[in-house]
Write an enzyme that holds these catalytic residues in place. Structure first.
Site, short mmCIF file in Angstrom:
data_model
loop_
_atom_site.label_atom_id
_atom_site.label_comp_id
_atom_site.label_asym_id
_atom_site.label_seq_id
_atom_site.Cartn_x
_atom_site.Cartn_y
_atom_site.Cartn_z
N ARG A 96 14.51 -1.62 -7.49
CA ARG A 96 13.08 -1.67 -7.75
C ARG A 96 12.84 -1.77 -9.25
O ARG A 96 13.50 -1.10 -10.04
CB ARG A 96 12.37 -0.42 -7.20
CG ARG A 96 12.60 -0.15 -5.73
CD ARG A 96 11.98 -1.23 -4.87
NE ARG A 96 10.54 -1.30 -4.99
CZ ARG A 96 9.70 -0.56 -4.26
NH1 ARG A 96 10.17 0.32 -3.38
NH2 ARG A 96 8.39 -0.71 -4.40
N PRO B 129 0.83 -1.21 0.00
CA PRO B 129 0.00 0.00 0.00
C PRO B 129 0.87 1.26 0.00
O PRO B 129 1.77 1.40 0.82
CB PRO B 129 -0.79 -0.13 1.30
CG PRO B 129 -0.80 -1.58 1.60
CD PRO B 129 0.53 -2.09 1.12
#
Length: 270
Positions: free
Chosen positions: A260, A2
């Site tokens: 990432r 989230p």
């Protein structure tokens, strides 16, 4: 995980049901989260009225009359309202029961989240050194330009640094850079002030749009009302590596930046 829009969606979903309500008790079924839930949380919170539910970065601050519960959803956690007494399923670790007959239930399959107690939350070690909120006037392109001078790191991990600005996670950094036409691999220190002004505008726009649509449900995020987010239907590049760019048709490329995964269009982003 989230990100800011998902956490803000949760805050908006639970706040009307919590603010002004008195806590009757706290039921903790599993204390072993990223940091252990305080042993005395029930004693500290029970009997208190909840005054305000805030968000700071990706932390939810549930402010009681005395003290604040600091919550983080971790990788896959969620907070939602249920009726008191509803049997708990696996991974449903905490119930904050209210005199209204509802309970705030915390679910966290991976247990990477947190529920901590603080008398001074904004000076808590987890929040003290955070940068400005992206949707406030404290964040703009001039800030990005000034902080980036002399930095050789790629621009994407630069804007994901919580000391620079909070809440710009992987999804929204990827989308904002595409909207601003900036290659995520470009050195942060080599980007002009004008391009940073554009990028800041796009960061604000993308985050605001995601909040308006209830966040992005890619795996297991649900809002405080138990509903999924719908911003994934508007993603231009995130998660679309190898597919055609929606703007120019060029094949989108995958790249790893700051450990990432990222996706960009080699034609639209320079």
């Amino acid at each position: 995980m989230p990100e800011l829009p998902e956490v803000e969606t949760t805050r908006r979903g639970i706040a009307p049901h919590l603010e002004g309500q008195r806590v009757s008790r706290v039921v903790v079924r599993e204390r072993r989260l990223r940091w252990p839930i305080p042993e005395d949380l029930d004693v500290r919170l029970s009997g208190q009225r909840i005054v305000l539910v805030e968000r700071r970065a990706k932390y939810l601050l549930i402010n009681a009359e005395v003290g604040t519960l600091i919550s983080h959803l971790g990788m896959s956690g969620n907070l939602r309202l249920v009726e008191v007494g509803l049997p708990a399923a696996k991974h449903e670790h905490v119930d904050i029961e209210l005199e209204s007959g509802m309970a705030l239930r915390y679910t966290d399959p991976r247990r990477f989240g947190a529920m901590l107690w603080s008398q001074d939350p904004h000076n808590h070690e987890l929040l003290l050194r955070l940068g400005p909120e992206p949707l406030t006037e404290l964040f703009d392109g001039d800030r990005l330009f000034q902080l980036s001078r002399g930095k050789s790191m790629a621009v994407k991990p630069f804007i994901m640094d919580n000391a620079v600005v909070v809440g710009v996670g992987n999804i929204y950094a990827t989308e904002a850079l595409f909207a601003a036409g900036i290659d995520p691999r470009r050195a942060a220190g080599g980007i002009s002030r004008g391009r940073y002004l554009k990028l800041a505008i796009e960061i604000k726009r993308v985050l605001a749009a995601a909040i308006e649509r209830g966040g992005t449900t890619l795996r297991d995020f649900i809002g405080g009302d138990g509903q999924p987010g719908y911003f994934q239907q508007e993603l231009f590049v995130y998660g679309r590596g190898g597919e055609a760019c929606k703007v120019c048709g060029t094949e989108l490329r995958n790249v790893v930046l700051g450990q990432r995964a990222s996706v960009f269009c080699p034609r639209c982003q320079r």
